[in-house]
Design an enzyme around this catalytic site. Sequence first.
Site, PDB file in Angstrom:
ATOM      1  N   ILE A 193      92.115  39.508  -7.302  1.00  0.00           N
ATOM      2  CA  ILE A 193      90.864  40.180  -6.980  1.00  0.00           C
ATOM      3  C   ILE A 193      89.724  39.209  -7.262  1.00  0.00           C
ATOM      4  O   ILE A 193      89.893  38.251  -8.012  1.00  0.00           O
ATOM      5  CB  ILE A 193      90.692  41.502  -7.767  1.00  0.00           C
ATOM      6  CG1 ILE A 193      90.843  41.285  -9.273  1.00  0.00           C
ATOM      7  CG2 ILE A 193      91.670  42.550  -7.280  1.00  0.00           C
ATOM      8  CD1 ILE A 193      90.695  42.557 -10.089  1.00  0.00           C
ATOM      9  N   ASP A 194      88.589  39.459  -6.649  1.00  0.00           N
ATOM     10  CA  ASP A 194      87.467  38.534  -6.748  1.00  0.00           C
ATOM     11  C   ASP A 194      86.961  38.399  -8.193  1.00  0.00           C
ATOM     12  O   ASP A 194      87.142  39.309  -9.015  1.00  0.00           O
ATOM     13  CB  ASP A 194      86.314  38.993  -5.853  1.00  0.00           C
ATOM     14  CG  ASP A 194      86.676  38.979  -4.383  1.00  0.00           C
ATOM     15  OD1 ASP A 194      87.516  38.155  -3.988  1.00  0.00           O
ATOM     16  OD2 ASP A 194      86.115  39.796  -3.629  1.00  0.00           O
TER      17      ASP A 194
END
Length: 350
Positions: free
Chosen positions: A169-170
Amino acid sequence: MTSAQTSNSEFPETDFNLLEDSEDADNHNSGITATRLSLQFQLDDSFLGQRIDQVAAMVWKDFSREKLKQWMKEGHLLVNGNIVKPKYKCEGNELLSLDVELQVQTAAQPENIPLNIVYEDDDIMVINKPVGMVVHPGAGNPNGTLVNAILYHFPKSSELARAGLVHRIDKDTSGLLVVAKNLEAQFSLSKQLAKKSVYRIYDLIVYGNIIAGGTIDEPIKRHPVDRIKMGVLPGGRDAVTHYNVKERFQNFTRVQAQLETGRTHQIRVHFTYIGHPLLGDQVYVSRVRVPAGTSETLNDQLRGFRRQALHASKLGLVHPRTGEEMMFEAPWAEDFAALVEVLRSENQAY
């Protein structure tokens, strides 16, 4: 505290996942220790006529084709118990056997960085990643990443591709990630990924009023000019996001999204495309949008929230060894929870 629970109930008929597509991992029969790898794979007619090095790369995709060719030449990768050349053409009924000492797969260094581990056993770790932590080392971020922390917490993860990570995930998105602790678990999670049985739910806050839930089915590819951005563009990879409205405010909406595919920035791109970008997203929103008549409290909150309002809140998977259906949950990050509380008090729906 992070909550985690397991469930024996059936998953919904339609499952969603964030992981990138991979080859099916059916027919694996493995016995793995920390450093020694012994795998078998029974071929079928679908592999007829293909080069054995190509087939091996499809079967065991965590290793490069060149590495597998090297193991063939050294006698670590056998076909029906025999050494063959990489150009050998498959008849479609061979048994592949791989028996090799694992080597370090990552150059990243272990670092004593605390991890919020929601669940851990001998096969998997489920981690609640904090806001601001990069997942993989890269240009500009060689240290302080989730991979560095995993390598310290579980040194044997250095023998696995990407230190056992199977999705990401970012940096400025918080929430749940699953990490494999052995290659058997990686194969199992890849199989679940291919069959879309990894279940993920995100919480997000967007600008504007979304009236009802729906589905966004639009292709995504990298922006041709701004290489940091992704976009809904012709020729992109299929991308499908399902969503439901959870809470409405005057000028914002709290949404839950489930991903049928797992493209880079998918949620951020899709909601920007339908005219409801994520609050705080500094890549896809040029400036902070403060509604007219906003209170000082909400104004400060909006201007101070400098990351996309996005949290991976639920993760469902089948345990790679026991076959148990497991569901994990992680509460909102503190800044996300504070944002919701201010919206409830200062931006109530009429």
